[in-house]
Design an enzyme around this catalytic site. Sequence first.
Site, PDB file in Angstrom:
ATOM      1  N   LYS A  27      11.037  -4.437   2.592  1.00 14.51           N
ATOM      2  CA  LYS A  27      10.258  -3.218   2.864  1.00 14.51           C
ATOM      3  C   LYS A  27       9.037  -3.605   3.694  1.00 14.51           C
ATOM      4  CE  LYS A  27       7.423   0.393   0.666  1.00 14.51           C
ATOM      5  NZ  LYS A  27       7.049   1.139  -0.552  1.00 14.51           N
ATOM      6  N   ASP A  73       0.289   1.744   3.191  1.00 14.39           N
ATOM      7  CA  ASP A  73       0.807   2.955   2.557  1.00 14.39           C
ATOM      8  C   ASP A  73      -0.346   3.797   2.028  1.00 14.39           C
ATOM      9  OD1 ASP A  73       2.210   4.907   1.266  1.00 14.39           O
ATOM     10  OD2 ASP A  73       3.050   3.610  -0.296  1.00 14.39           O
ATOM     11  N   LYS A 110      -2.700   9.108  -1.353  1.00 16.88           N
ATOM     12  CA  LYS A 110      -2.970   8.419  -2.625  1.00 16.88           C
ATOM     13  C   LYS A 110      -4.446   8.540  -2.986  1.00 16.88           C
ATOM     14  CE  LYS A 110       0.393   4.618  -2.168  1.00 16.88           C
ATOM     15  NZ  LYS A 110       1.207   4.873  -3.359  1.00 16.88           N
ATOM     16  N   ASP A 163       1.984  -3.461   0.998  1.00 18.58           N
ATOM     17  CA  ASP A 163       3.257  -2.744   0.952  1.00 18.58           C
ATOM     18  C   ASP A 163       4.278  -3.292   1.964  1.00 18.58           C
ATOM     19  OD1 ASP A 163       4.532  -0.881  -0.647  1.00 18.58           O
ATOM     20  OD2 ASP A 163       4.158   0.798   0.710  1.00 18.58           O
ATOM     21  N   ASP A 222       4.849  10.182  -0.243  1.00 13.77           N
ATOM     22  CA  ASP A 222       4.471   8.859  -0.745  1.00 13.77           C
ATOM     23  C   ASP A 222       5.675   8.049  -1.236  1.00 13.77           C
ATOM     24  OD1 ASP A 222       2.792   6.785  -1.329  1.00 13.77           O
ATOM     25  OD2 ASP A 222       1.969   7.653  -3.170  1.00 13.77           O
ATOM     26  N   GLU A 253       7.945   6.854   0.491  1.00 18.92           N
ATOM     27  CA  GLU A 253       8.378   6.547   1.862  1.00 18.92           C
ATOM     28  C   GLU A 253       9.251   5.299   1.954  1.00 18.92           C
ATOM     29  OE1 GLU A 253       5.657   5.450   0.551  1.00 18.92           O
ATOM     30  OE2 GLU A 253       5.786   3.350   1.155  1.00 18.92           O
ATOM     31  N   ARG A 271      11.713   4.158   0.163  1.00 12.92           N
ATOM     32  CA  ARG A 271      13.157   4.385   0.033  1.00 12.92           C
ATOM     33  C   ARG A 271      13.723   5.036   1.295  1.00 12.92           C
ATOM     34  NH1 ARG A 271      12.332   7.967  -5.243  1.00 12.92           N
ATOM     35  NH2 ARG A 271      10.614   6.496  -5.393  1.00 12.92           N
TER      36      ARG A 271
HETATM   37  N1  BES Z   1       4.239   1.453  -2.264  1.00 11.10           N
HETATM   38  C1  BES Z   1       4.343   2.368  -3.347  1.00 11.10           C
HETATM   39  C2  BES Z   1       4.716   1.695  -4.660  1.00 11.10           C
HETATM   40  C3  BES Z   1       3.694   0.769  -5.263  1.00 11.10           C
HETATM   41  C4  BES Z   1       2.839   1.229  -6.255  1.00 11.10           C
HETATM   42  C5  BES Z   1       3.588  -0.542  -4.863  1.00 11.10           C
HETATM   43  C6  BES Z   1       1.904   0.382  -6.811  1.00 11.10           C
HETATM   44  C7  BES Z   1       2.663  -1.389  -5.408  1.00 11.10           C
HETATM   45  C8  BES Z   1       1.818  -0.939  -6.392  1.00 11.10           C
HETATM   46  C9  BES Z   1       5.402   3.423  -3.062  1.00 11.10           C
HETATM   47  O1  BES Z   1       5.567   3.737  -1.725  1.00 11.10           O
HETATM   48  C10 BES Z   1       4.981   4.669  -3.749  1.00 11.10           C
HETATM   49  O2  BES Z   1       3.996   5.197  -3.387  1.00 11.10           O
HETATM   50  N2  BES Z   1       5.756   5.111  -4.719  1.00 11.10           N
HETATM   51  C11 BES Z   1       5.447   6.278  -5.463  1.00 11.10           C
HETATM   52  C12 BES Z   1       6.703   7.089  -5.590  1.00 11.10           C
HETATM   53  C13 BES Z   1       6.494   8.437  -6.224  1.00 11.10           C
HETATM   54  C14 BES Z   1       5.777   9.355  -5.239  1.00 11.10           C
HETATM   55  C15 BES Z   1       7.825   8.988  -6.605  1.00 11.10           C
HETATM   56  C16 BES Z   1       4.935   5.868  -6.835  1.00 11.10           C
HETATM   57  O3  BES Z   1       5.535   4.962  -7.426  1.00 11.10           O
HETATM   58  O4  BES Z   1       3.937   6.410  -7.278  1.00 11.10           O
HETATM   59 ZN    ZN Z   2       5.034   2.265  -0.375  1.00 11.18          ZN
HETATM   60 MN    MN Z   3       4.186   5.270  -1.095  1.00  7.28          MN
END
Ligand code: BES
Ligand code: ZN
Ligand code: MN
Length: 493
Positions: free
Chosen positions: A264, A269, A276, A287, A346, A348, A350
Amino acid sequence: MKFLTKTIENYEADAVICFVYENSQNQSPLFKKLNEQTNNELKKQIFEYKSIKGSVNEVFKYSINENKKIFICGLGKKEELTRKTFSQVIANIGRIIKSLNTKSIGIELIENKSDCSCVLNNFNLEDAAKITLTALRIGLYEFTKYLNKNNEVETIELICENITPEIEKGAQIGAYTSFAMKFAKDLVNESAQIVTPCYVAKIAQEIANEHKLQAKIYDKKEIKETKMNAFLAVGQGSVNEPKFIHLTYKPESTPRKKVALIGKGITFDAGGMNIKPATSMLTMKSDMTGAASVLGIMQAIAKIKPDIELHVISALCENMTSGSAYKQGDVLTAMNGKTIEVDNTDAEGRITLADALCYADKLNVDEVIDIATLTGAVIVSLGHNITGVLGNNQEQINKFIETSKESCENTWQMPILDELKDNLKSEIADFKNTGGRNAGTSTAGWFLSNFTKSKKWLHLDIAGTAYIDKSNRETLSGATGVMIRSLINYLLK
Ligand code: BES
Ligand code: ZN
Ligand code: MN
């Protein structure tokens, strides 16, 4: 940093690390030599005065003179010593020595042939050499670029009774593995202001040139031509244009297996329009850890030159808020024609991985593995010390989890069940990209599984383990280089 294998007679290091077990009078050949040099002082200190017992992480320091220091490290009871504990003891002493401004470190090579038949309590000299060098360099690592200090150790000498080909092999793999980790950690720890998609793509091209690898680097126009429109949407809110990288290592002989490794690559992000909160955004330069990891691994593989074919892939972009950003409710079409309704900008990772997985389908490989900082949910489930492992082939999952244990890393399998499909139901597209808070890691895994045709697809969710804000038993805060050891060892199997 240079790595050398030396014998007890000819090592030269200023600081020497030597090991003792708890409740054991057995002394290693190096210990005996150091004891002679100190006129029996070491033996007296440890076995008579009990300056240390030898329990895990105990350290006894003895200076012969200003420039010659001895560190005796406790390993606990011999029959209880695992690879992981061994690795943590070495990383710990590395951290202690780092603060002393030592230019060269000698470390004793020991094997642990305990009675236990369990593979983890039993490591041969090749494993020991590999673990020793990797763990020591993990302990010594620090991101010093902006600190105006340079206390980098110049040489590490692995001190052996006899230097054998198996030791040389383990030491070599250990050295390349630790280089891969340092490379990845430096890139992750660097700010997103510098590490843009374009910057990472340039590094990928340089790696390809240096190691004579095939490289295909796609710019925005070429990404569009390849129909990776889902990926493209994620990056459209940023002034830094997306890049897609694909490096290939081919062995001289016919490859024993062909693997595609996808990382990834969100260089920052912000969450996109679903921005966020500040505290969550704070570490989001990390990220792109997946991308940094696969580029590190590619360099190790290009040096070790195993008889496998390796493809390293990353869809690199920034996830930003702006007038041109993708929005909730948008419907995106991935390269395989499947449609995605954007429920949350967010989620993104996937979306970008979906197109990268479709791309990998065209490479005719035996296995596809992706490594991604994908879900906050994996932190809720497994915390910061365990990586989530998901996939569609139980044999591959088992083999990877076993390899991770041998590599001193923690993994745990999370399920992908057909029922998860219900979470991502969309009225207007094949799926939505998010499905509520529950089982977030598994739901993301199910989403990804729809974009690969591979019967051997493995997914590593490193969101909890890639970047830490409190030091763990091996690494200081910041990037950890997690799963690089496991993936290199897995590829070499
Ligand atoms: N990059 C984040 C996941 C992440 C969170 C990595 C904390 C490292 C530390 C990912 O893109 C994300 O934002 N995921 C969201 C998904 C949700 C919106 C379904 C999440 O996990 O909050
Ligand atoms: Zn992310
Ligand atoms: Mn994200």
